[in-house]
Design a protein around this motif. Structure first.
Motif, PDB file in Angstrom:
ATOM      1  N   ASP A  49       0.821  -1.216   0.000  1.00  0.00           N
ATOM      2  CA  ASP A  49       0.000   0.000   0.000  1.00  0.00           C
ATOM      3  C   ASP A  49       0.855   1.265   0.000  1.00  0.00           C
ATOM      4  O   ASP A  49       0.351   2.353  -0.303  1.00  0.00           O
ATOM      5  CB  ASP A  49      -0.917   0.027   1.223  1.00  0.00           C
ATOM      6  N   PHE A  50       2.128   1.128   0.369  1.00  0.00           N
ATOM      7  CA  PHE A  50       3.007   2.287   0.498  1.00  0.00           C
ATOM      8  C   PHE A  50       4.016   2.375  -0.648  1.00  0.00           C
ATOM      9  O   PHE A  50       4.974   3.140  -0.585  1.00  0.00           O
ATOM     10  CB  PHE A  50       3.734   2.239   1.848  1.00  0.00           C
ATOM     11  N   ILE A  51       3.793   1.591  -1.700  1.00  0.00           N
ATOM     12  CA  ILE A  51       4.600   1.673  -2.916  1.00  0.00           C
ATOM     13  C   ILE A  51       3.840   2.533  -3.924  1.00  0.00           C
ATOM     14  O   ILE A  51       2.599   2.497  -3.947  1.00  0.00           O
ATOM     15  CB  ILE A  51       4.874   0.267  -3.486  1.00  0.00           C
ATOM     16  N   PRO A  52       4.516   3.349  -4.747  1.00  0.00           N
ATOM     17  CA  PRO A  52       3.798   4.180  -5.721  1.00  0.00           C
ATOM     18  C   PRO A  52       2.741   3.396  -6.499  1.00  0.00           C
ATOM     19  O   PRO A  52       2.974   2.246  -6.896  1.00  0.00           O
ATOM     20  CB  PRO A  52       4.920   4.683  -6.635  1.00  0.00           C
ATOM     21  N   THR A  53       1.596   4.022  -6.696  1.00  0.00           N
ATOM     22  CA  THR A  53       0.472   3.357  -7.350  1.00  0.00           C
ATOM     23  C   THR A  53       0.817   2.921  -8.761  1.00  0.00           C
ATOM     24  O   THR A  53       0.548   1.782  -9.168  1.00  0.00           O
ATOM     25  CB  THR A  53      -0.732   4.314  -7.395  1.00  0.00           C
ATOM     26  N   LYS A  54       1.388   3.826  -9.538  1.00  0.00           N
ATOM     27  CA  LYS A  54       1.822   3.543 -10.904  1.00  0.00           C
ATOM     28  C   LYS A  54       3.209   4.140 -11.103  1.00  0.00           C
ATOM     29  O   LYS A  54       3.496   5.250 -10.621  1.00  0.00           O
ATOM     30  CB  LYS A  54       0.866   4.132 -11.941  1.00  0.00           C
ATOM     31  N   ILE A  55       4.048   3.416 -11.836  1.00  0.00           N
ATOM     32  CA  ILE A  55       5.378   3.912 -12.190  1.00  0.00           C
ATOM     33  C   ILE A  55       5.475   3.843 -13.706  1.00  0.00           C
ATOM     34  O   ILE A  55       5.471   2.756 -14.288  1.00  0.00           O
ATOM     35  CB  ILE A  55       6.487   3.069 -11.539  1.00  0.00           C
ATOM     36  N   ALA A  56       5.499   5.006 -14.348  1.00  0.00           N
ATOM     37  CA  ALA A  56       5.511   5.076 -15.803  1.00  0.00           C
ATOM     38  C   ALA A  56       6.873   5.561 -16.278  1.00  0.00           C
ATOM     39  O   ALA A  56       7.357   6.601 -15.827  1.00  0.00           O
ATOM     40  CB  ALA A  56       4.412   6.013 -16.310  1.00  0.00           C
ATOM     41  N   GLY A  57       7.479   4.800 -17.157  1.00  0.00           N
ATOM     42  CA  GLY A  57       8.746   5.194 -17.756  1.00  0.00           C
ATOM     43  C   GLY A  57       8.551   5.542 -19.209  1.00  0.00           C
ATOM     44  O   GLY A  57       7.708   4.958 -19.900  1.00  0.00           O
ATOM     45  N   SER A 114     -12.787   4.442 -17.270  1.00  0.00           N
ATOM     46  CA  SER A 114     -11.877   5.568 -17.472  1.00  0.00           C
ATOM     47  C   SER A 114     -10.947   5.274 -18.639  1.00  0.00           C
ATOM     48  O   SER A 114     -10.878   4.135 -19.145  1.00  0.00           O
ATOM     49  CB  SER A 114     -11.030   5.807 -16.209  1.00  0.00           C
ATOM     50  N   ALA A 115     -10.202   6.297 -19.047  1.00  0.00           N
ATOM     51  CA  ALA A 115      -9.191   6.117 -20.094  1.00  0.00           C
ATOM     52  C   ALA A 115      -8.144   5.109 -19.641  1.00  0.00           C
ATOM     53  O   ALA A 115      -7.674   4.283 -20.433  1.00  0.00           O
ATOM     54  CB  ALA A 115      -8.539   7.458 -20.418  1.00  0.00           C
ATOM     55  N   LEU A 116      -7.795   5.155 -18.361  1.00  0.00           N
ATOM     56  CA  LEU A 116      -6.763   4.240 -17.858  1.00  0.00           C
ATOM     57  C   LEU A 116      -7.250   2.798 -17.874  1.00  0.00           C
ATOM     58  O   LEU A 116      -6.478   1.887 -18.205  1.00  0.00           O
ATOM     59  CB  LEU A 116      -6.338   4.642 -16.448  1.00  0.00           C
ATOM     60  N   GLU A 117      -8.527   2.566 -17.546  1.00  0.00           N
ATOM     61  CA  GLU A 117      -9.026   1.186 -17.589  1.00  0.00           C
ATOM     62  C   GLU A 117      -9.044   0.656 -19.022  1.00  0.00           C
ATOM     63  O   GLU A 117      -8.662  -0.494 -19.274  1.00  0.00           O
ATOM     64  CB  GLU A 117     -10.428   1.082 -16.990  1.00  0.00           C
ATOM     65  N   MET A 119       1.759  13.518 -28.130  1.00  0.00           N
ATOM     66  CA  MET A 119       0.594  12.761 -27.685  1.00  0.00           C
ATOM     67  C   MET A 119       0.982  11.711 -26.660  1.00  0.00           C
ATOM     68  O   MET A 119       0.254  11.454 -25.700  1.00  0.00           O
ATOM     69  CB  MET A 119      -0.100  12.110 -28.884  1.00  0.00           C
ATOM     70  N   ASN A 120       2.131  11.076 -26.867  1.00  0.00           N
ATOM     71  CA  ASN A 120       2.563  10.004 -25.977  1.00  0.00           C
ATOM     72  C   ASN A 120       2.853  10.536 -24.577  1.00  0.00           C
ATOM     73  O   ASN A 120       2.313  10.051 -23.582  1.00  0.00           O
ATOM     74  CB  ASN A 120       3.808   9.329 -26.558  1.00  0.00           C
ATOM     75  N   VAL A 121       3.706  11.558 -24.498  1.00  0.00           N
ATOM     76  CA  VAL A 121       4.137  12.084 -23.194  1.00  0.00           C
ATOM     77  C   VAL A 121       2.970  12.700 -22.438  1.00  0.00           C
ATOM     78  O   VAL A 121       2.669  12.316 -21.295  1.00  0.00           O
ATOM     79  CB  VAL A 121       5.267  13.114 -23.379  1.00  0.00           C
ATOM     80  N   PHE A 122       2.285  13.644 -23.067  1.00  0.00           N
ATOM     81  CA  PHE A 122       1.238  14.356 -22.337  1.00  0.00           C
ATOM     82  C   PHE A 122      -0.038  13.532 -22.211  1.00  0.00           C
ATOM     83  O   PHE A 122      -0.784  13.664 -21.237  1.00  0.00           O
ATOM     84  CB  PHE A 122       0.978  15.709 -22.990  1.00  0.00           C
ATOM     85  N   GLY A 123      -0.292  12.653 -23.192  1.00  0.00           N
ATOM     86  CA  GLY A 123      -1.425  11.739 -23.064  1.00  0.00           C
ATOM     87  C   GLY A 123      -1.240  10.801 -21.881  1.00  0.00           C
ATOM     88  O   GLY A 123      -2.182  10.520 -21.134  1.00  0.00           O
ATOM     89  N   THR A 124      -0.014  10.321 -21.678  1.00  0.00           N
ATOM     90  CA  THR A 124       0.290   9.448 -20.543  1.00  0.00           C
ATOM     91  C   THR A 124       0.073  10.180 -19.226  1.00  0.00           C
ATOM     92  O   THR A 124      -0.549   9.655 -18.284  1.00  0.00           O
ATOM     93  CB  THR A 124       1.747   8.954 -20.624  1.00  0.00           C
ATOM     94  N   LEU A 125       0.571  11.402 -19.147  1.00  0.00           N
ATOM     95  CA  LEU A 125       0.442  12.179 -17.903  1.00  0.00           C
ATOM     96  C   LEU A 125      -1.025  12.499 -17.577  1.00  0.00           C
ATOM     97  O   LEU A 125      -1.417  12.539 -16.416  1.00  0.00           O
ATOM     98  CB  LEU A 125       1.250  13.470 -18.015  1.00  0.00           C
ATOM     99  N   LEU A 126      -1.823  12.706 -18.606  1.00  0.00           N
ATOM    100  CA  LEU A 126      -3.246  12.964 -18.383  1.00  0.00           C
ATOM    101  C   LEU A 126      -3.988  11.690 -17.998  1.00  0.00           C
ATOM    102  O   LEU A 126      -4.838  11.692 -17.110  1.00  0.00           O
ATOM    103  CB  LEU A 126      -3.872  13.549 -19.646  1.00  0.00           C
TER     104      LEU A 126
END
Length: 527
Positions: free
Chosen positions: A133-141, A295-298, A373-380
């Protein structure tokens, strides 16, 4: 989420980083204070992102609730200490993981979790907590090029997930045993190949993504018109073709059926168990997606998890060999590229409507537009709390206008979110929008040592000339050919020769020295 300290006590795979001890300022709470690493090629910028990913992959392997690995076979990738803050239920926690020896058992991993409340600090009993529960929820590289080493921790993660999915699906099919559960990825690696899923998910849920219209305006795109997705479980090179090929878990099978139901056309090839799904985007299609995906993420996770099964197309002997080589760190080894004809999931025919109502294919967009689109789409899209983004040269294909806007756009689309961002760059555009305490200049002192220092002067709002000199030792900021010619003329004794060459050069301080040289030589002639 905010990383506060990173220490690399000892490391065999990246000797440049041995002894690194970095502190990161907390900064302002309501905006992103991105940490920016700048320096020449080979100075270790990307390696810092790599070790952060490896640390969290190691922690996820140990503590995740699903697909647990054999703890006896899990050893620390290197000796490290990491400290970071996480916000849970409006409470702030400081998390410390310390592993002071190389390749040690997780039992020797020292863990501290401190709860901060009303200027009080409480040291919690870690044995009573679920550490995951205390590890980052998502880690995106993210990597703008083919940074093989940055992608390796993600590749290992994907291999584990693909094999877990295969074993679980087979277990359910053979024994009707649902004891294991599916789980969403914690690690996401974003590159050119994954961009299509990001684009589709973002455009379909654009009304739910704050600031997406800002991205559309910059790209001069009005709408996603259509796209095609192919889902195949019995391709020409699918494993165990005689036993059904790639088997989907109930969760993935449900998602496939949802996509089939939403599609405007489903062309089914029974021989290869191939569904070619065509989607025309309109209000009804978008509503159907929203009825089936929250959601977009799902939606992206659905596509992403199916895409990870492409790894299963590579034969098991090759997969096992590559896993062994990665573990032994003998070479940087990636899975062979799976051809489109064999993939479990494949995208094609993405078409957009531009602002002038003309239509354009995704492949016709520039590398810079894809990257935008890739960078900012991911962040959104990955908009959960306590996420970590590690961006390796995310603006390399941008034009100067977009580079100038990069940090401002980053802060605009992520305002008031609890996340952390690390960026590597060669660009003074990026550094000029970062505060001095957020910038780290890396210099390679020898084959086995680097120095990491904050800039000697404030970087926020400073001229590019100053940044180029501080980070790269470039002074003056003029290319070599023209600079060498100017230097030769600075030693010329004939003022007429200098005067004839003046128009060969654009305006600069160095050109001004030639004008001064003419004046000095003329004064000597008049004496």
């Amino acid at each position: 989420m905010k990383i506060r300290r990173l220490v690399i006590y000892d490391i065999e795979s990246k000797p440049l980083l041995k002894g690194v001890d970095l502190f990161f300022e907390k900064g302002t709470a309501d905006i992103i204070n991105a940490n920016c690493f700048i320096g020449i090629n080979g100075s270790g910028k990307s390696q810092i992102l790599e070790v952060i990913i490896e640390i969290f992959l190691y922690l996820d392997n140990i503590f995740r609730n699903e697909n647990k690995l054999d703890a006896k076979k899990i050893f620390s990738p290197f000796a490290f200490r990491i400290e970071y803050e996480i916000s849970l239920n409006n409470e702030i926690y400081l998390i410390i993981f310390d592993c002071s020896e190389l390749k040690t058992s997780f039992k020797k991993l020292h863990i501290e979790i401190l709860k901060r409340s009303n200027d009080k600090v409480e040291n919690l009993d870690v044995n009573s907590l679920n550490i995951v529960d205390f590890i980052p929820t998502k880690i995106a590289g993210y990597s703008s090029g083919s940074n093989e080493t940055l992608s390796l921790p993600f590749d290992s993660y994907y291999d584990e997930y693909a094999e877990y999915t295969w074993k679980r699906a087979k277990k359910i099919k053979d024994h009707n045993d649902y004891s294991d559960i599916d789980y969403d990825p914690r690690l996401y690696y974003m590159n050119y190949n994954t961009n299509l899923g990001i684009v589709i998910s973002s455009f379909i849920f654009k009304d739910e993504l704050p600031e997406f219209e800002f991205i559309l305006k910059e790209l001069r795109i009005k709408e996603l018109n259509s796209f095609v997705i192919s889902i195949q479980t019995l391709g020409p090179q699918s494993p165990n073709r005689n036993k059904g090929g790639v088997i989907l878990t109930p969760e993935l099978e449900l998602w496939r059926q949802k996509l089939i139901n939403i599609s405007d056309e489903n062309i089914f090839d029974e021989k290869h168990q191939l569904n070619t799904l065509k989607f025309n985007i309109n209000d009804e299609t978008r509503l159907a997606f929203k009825d089936n995906f929250s959601s977009a993420l799902e939606l992206y996770t659905c596509l992403y998890k199916l895409e990870l099964l492409n790894n299963l197309i590579v034969d098991k002997t090759t997969r096992d060999k590559i896993k062994k080589e990665r573990k032994e760190r003998r070479l940087v080894t990636k899975m062979p590229i799976v051809s489109d004809i064999n993939k479990v999931l494949n995208y094609s025919e993405l078409k957009f409507a531009l602002n002038d109502d003309s239509e354009i294919n995704y492949l016709s967009l520039s590398d810079g537009e894809h990257q935008f689109m890739n960078v900012f789409g991911t962040l959104l899209m990955i908009n959960q709390e306590n996420c970590l983004f590690l961006l390796d040269e995310p603006e390399t294909h941008f034009n100067p206008i977009w580079r100038k806007k990069f940090i401002r756009i980053l802060e605009k689309i992520t305002s008031n979110r609890k996340l952390d961002v690390f960026i590597t760059s060669h660009s003074p555009f990026v550094v000029s929008d970062c505060k001095q305490e957020q910038v780290f200049i890396l210099k390679r002192e020898s084959n086995n040592k680097i120095s990491i220092n904050r800039p000697p002067k404030e970087t926020y709002g400073t001229a590019f000339d100053n940044i180029l000199e501080m980070a790269f030792g470039v002074n003056p900021p003029i290319s070599d050919n023209s600079l060498e010619e100017i230097k030769e003329l600075q030693n010329e004794d004939d003022p007429d020769i200098i005067r004839k060459r003046l128009n060969d050069f654009g305006d600069s301080l160095e050109k001004a020295t030639l004008v001064n040289r003419i004046i000095v030589l003329k004064e000597k002639e008049d004496i």
